[in-house]
Write an enzyme that holds these catalytic residues in place. Structure first.
Site, PDB file in Angstrom:
ATOM      1  N   PHE A  28       1.120   5.145   0.751  1.00  0.00           N
ATOM      2  CA  PHE A  28       0.491   6.186   1.569  1.00  0.00           C
ATOM      3  C   PHE A  28       1.073   7.537   1.174  1.00  0.00           C
ATOM      4  CE2 PHE A  28       0.316   2.295   3.993  1.00  0.00           C
ATOM      5  CZ  PHE A  28      -0.870   2.341   4.697  1.00  0.00           C
ATOM      6  N   THR A  61       0.858  -1.187   0.000  1.00  0.00           N
ATOM      7  CA  THR A  61       0.000   0.000   0.000  1.00  0.00           C
ATOM      8  C   THR A  61       0.894   1.237   0.000  1.00  0.00           C
ATOM      9  OG1 THR A  61      -1.819  -1.099   1.127  1.00  0.00           O
ATOM     10  CG2 THR A  61      -1.770   1.302   1.264  1.00  0.00           C
TER      11      THR A  61
END
Ligand code: PEP
Ligand code: MN
Length: 625
Positions: free
Chosen positions: A532, A530
């Protein structure tokens, strides 16, 4: 022996317990561990457990089963962080200590320090008092060497560590350096251990040439018993029958130590192998095995080094190694941060001007979410966590100044973009000032004792459920419930009765709530990352940015998007992401979100930006970082 105290224990009761233990000849230590108040009764093995348990204010007694007490995980369950200047060893970020074996001159030390700093080292090493095998070898510059180290720190901002070889050096060490090293040959020099215990500075405690792990931890215990728990255990190779390398690097010591002790672990592959070309492979392996830090010898002219030239990396080789570590670290849940020192300096400055209050960082959910982990990896352990219930309140918190920064997920390599955040970036006038990528490993978590066959209901955040689709499809009868964050799901099963509920979340969340892991690594593909974004109310550092994010819309005519893309192509600008989002209230019209490998705020980019503006209806720079 650990005495766990009642929450409502009185001062008198505590005083009585302390006196009783002292009368029995114990060393008495008080501490807090995992929210419990504890007293350690150390140094006596024949204590009457039933008697201690009967003392007013005592809730429970737990033994410490290892000969080292304060160094054990039983005494202190969480990882200890050891500071060297502004750098914390033992947290989410890998710390790299580098420099020559010995300080030879100011020019030599500064040259190497600048090189290693450029390539990602955050602490400088260099011996001033050298314990050499031969009395005829170079013995170090002694106090002049320490002065050079202090000058290196002054000029580069790198904190410095050096070896202390005698109790008599304590005062000059206190004056000039940030941390002291107890060398392998002195690991059982008990007077020196007690001395560095009293000094209170962080100690890099090297493993002795023929020391067992237990003997090594007993040496750490000496330092801790003097009141200093700032210790880094450094494995630097042990003597075996193998003569090909200088020593044998005991990599298995890393997981062994991680289980036995809360103290951070450093690996020195330079002294372990003694051969330049063997250093980098061992360093990479050490990080993969869970080491917190590396100590690497680097020299710009190793052929003329006054000691350990053959094992010293050339600066370029060191640079290649740190790039490798940068890639490896996220795989094992950590990060190598090339901006570590800059961030540490701005955090320190913030704290000075704001009366020592740490920077508040907003993120989704609660402690133990992946967003929390990303925040810690970006800002370090000293940040003030400001968890929020939804993405909009995160943006509000930054806008209002309640939080200095926020960390928001933008996209996942399995489940795709987090669209809400793209929309909020357009709506709010905040800037992207940084980014961080995390490998996401999901765990199926249950109350202690929960078995796979007991589960009827699984709770987690929507993206986590999507990322574990293949695993969940094996259990079509399970009811899936989504909540806003993975850690909230773990909290929910923690408070729910019965054991038919499970949650999907991080290992950290399972640990925080004292839950069991039922299945590990249940994401559909282990390549699950992921990305960010870090957002702030104003632009980030003035340093040249590597990447920029834009959002724009184009007219509804043929080739309109192509016209904008052509600008990137003609200027050789690499487009690393392009995403379209519907414009609210204008059906079938879209905003394009583009990530470029360019600094769009630089003067060179300004004509390109103007060109782009002329080909778009709307354009907003979301940030350069
Ligand atoms: C050193 O780090 O320079 C050194 C002498 O190390 P060790 O004590 O591990 O031999
Ligand atoms: Mn050396």
């Amino acid at each position: 022996m650990i005495l766990v105290l009642n929450k409502d224990i009185t001062k008198d009761q505590k005083g009585h317990i302390r006196n009783t233990l002292q009368d029995k000849g114990c060393f008495v230590r008080e501490a807090e561990d995992a929210g419990r108040n504890i007293i350690g009764a150390l140094g006596k093995s024949n204590l009457d457990v039933a008697f201690l348990k009967s003392l007013p204010g005592v809730e429970a007694i737990t033994p410490i089963t290892t000969p080292f007490k304060l160094a054990s995980r039983q005494w202190h369950s969480a990882d200890t962080l050891a500071p060297i200047g502004n750098v914390l060893v033992g947290g989410e970020r890998i710390v790299i200590v580098a420099g020559p074996c010995a300080v030879e001159s100011l020019d030599q030390a500064l040259t190497i320090a600048r090189e290693v700093k450029r390539y990602g080292a955050v602490v400088f090493r260099g011996g001033a008092f050298k314990p050499r095998t031969s009395p005829y070898s170079f013995q170090g510059l002694e106090e002049d060497g320490l002065k050079i180290l202090a000058e290196v720190r002054e000029q580069t901002g790198l904190p410095v560590v050096t070896e202390i070889t005698s109790v008599a050096q304590a005062d000059v060490m206190m004056k000039y350096v940030d941390a002291v090293q107890v060398g392998a040959r002195n690991m059982q020099n008990f007077e020196l251990l007690k001395c560095v215990g009293r000094m209170g500075k962080t100690v890099v405690l090297k493993r002795g040439l023929a020391a067992t792990i237990e003997e090594w931890l007993m040496s750490a215990e000496y330092i801790m018993s003097e009141g200093n728990d700032r210790i880094i255990l450094c494995e630097r190779g042990i003597r075996t029958f193998e003569p090909y390398t200088r020593n044998t690097l005991d990599l298995s010591a890393i997981p062994v130590l991680k289980k036995l002790t809360h103290l951070p672990v450093m690996i020195d592959p330079s002294h372990a192998t003694g051969i330049r070309e063997k250093v980098s492979p061992m360093a990479r392996a050490a990080i993969a095995a869970g080491a917190d830090a590396l100590m690497i010898e680097v020299h710009h002219d190793p052929d003329h080094a006054l000691s350990d030239g053959p094992q010293s990396l050339y600066p370029k080789q060191f640079g290649q190694l740190t790039r490798d570590i940068y890639v490896i670290a996220p795989v094992v849940g950590k990060q190598l941060d090339f901006d570590y020192l800059d961030k540490a300096a701005s955090t320190a400055k913030w704290q000075d001007t704001n009366g020592h209050s740490p920077q508040r960082i907003a993120f989704l959910g609660e402690l133990g979410t992946f967003s929390h982990k990303a925040s810690l990896q970006y800002f370090g352990e000293l940040m003030d966590a400001a968890p929020k219930l939804n993405f909009r309140s995160i943006f509000e918190a930054v806008k209002s100044g309640e939080a200095a920064y926020a960390v928001i997920p933008l996209e996942n390599s399995l489940s795709g973009s987090i669209h809400e955040n793209y929309d909020l970036l357009l709506e709010y006038d905040l800037e992207i000032v940084g980014e961080i990528t995390l490998r996401i490993v999901h765990y199926l978590i249950g109350c202690p004792g929960t078995r796979l066959e007991d589960i009827q209901r699984v709770i987690s955040a929507g993206p986590a459920v999507q990322q574990c689709r293949q695993f969940l499809d094996r259990f079509p009868d399970w009811k899936i419930v989504t909540v806003n964050a993975t850690a909230s799901a773990v909290r929910e099963i923690n408070s729910s009765e019965g054991s038919s509920d499970a949650a999907i979340g991080s290992k950290e969340a399972a640990d925080i709530f004292g839950m069991d892991v039922i299945e590990e690594g249940i994401e559909t593909n282990p390549m699950n990352f992921t990305r960010f974004a870090v957002i702030a109310a104003g632009p980030g550092s003035r340093k040249a940015a590597r990447k920029s994010s834009l959002v724009y819309s184009v007219g509804n005519q043929p080739g309109a998007l192509y016209e904008t893309l052509k600008i990137f192509q003609e200027n050789h600008i690499n487009l690393v992401k392009l995403e379209s989002r519907p414009i609210h209230g204008r059906p079938w019209q879209y905003m394009f979100y583009a990530d470029l490998e360019a600094d769009v705020r630089s003067t060179e980019f300004s004509p390109i930006l103007n060109d782009l503006k002329s080909k778009t209806d709307f354009l907003k720079v979301l940030g350069s970082y």
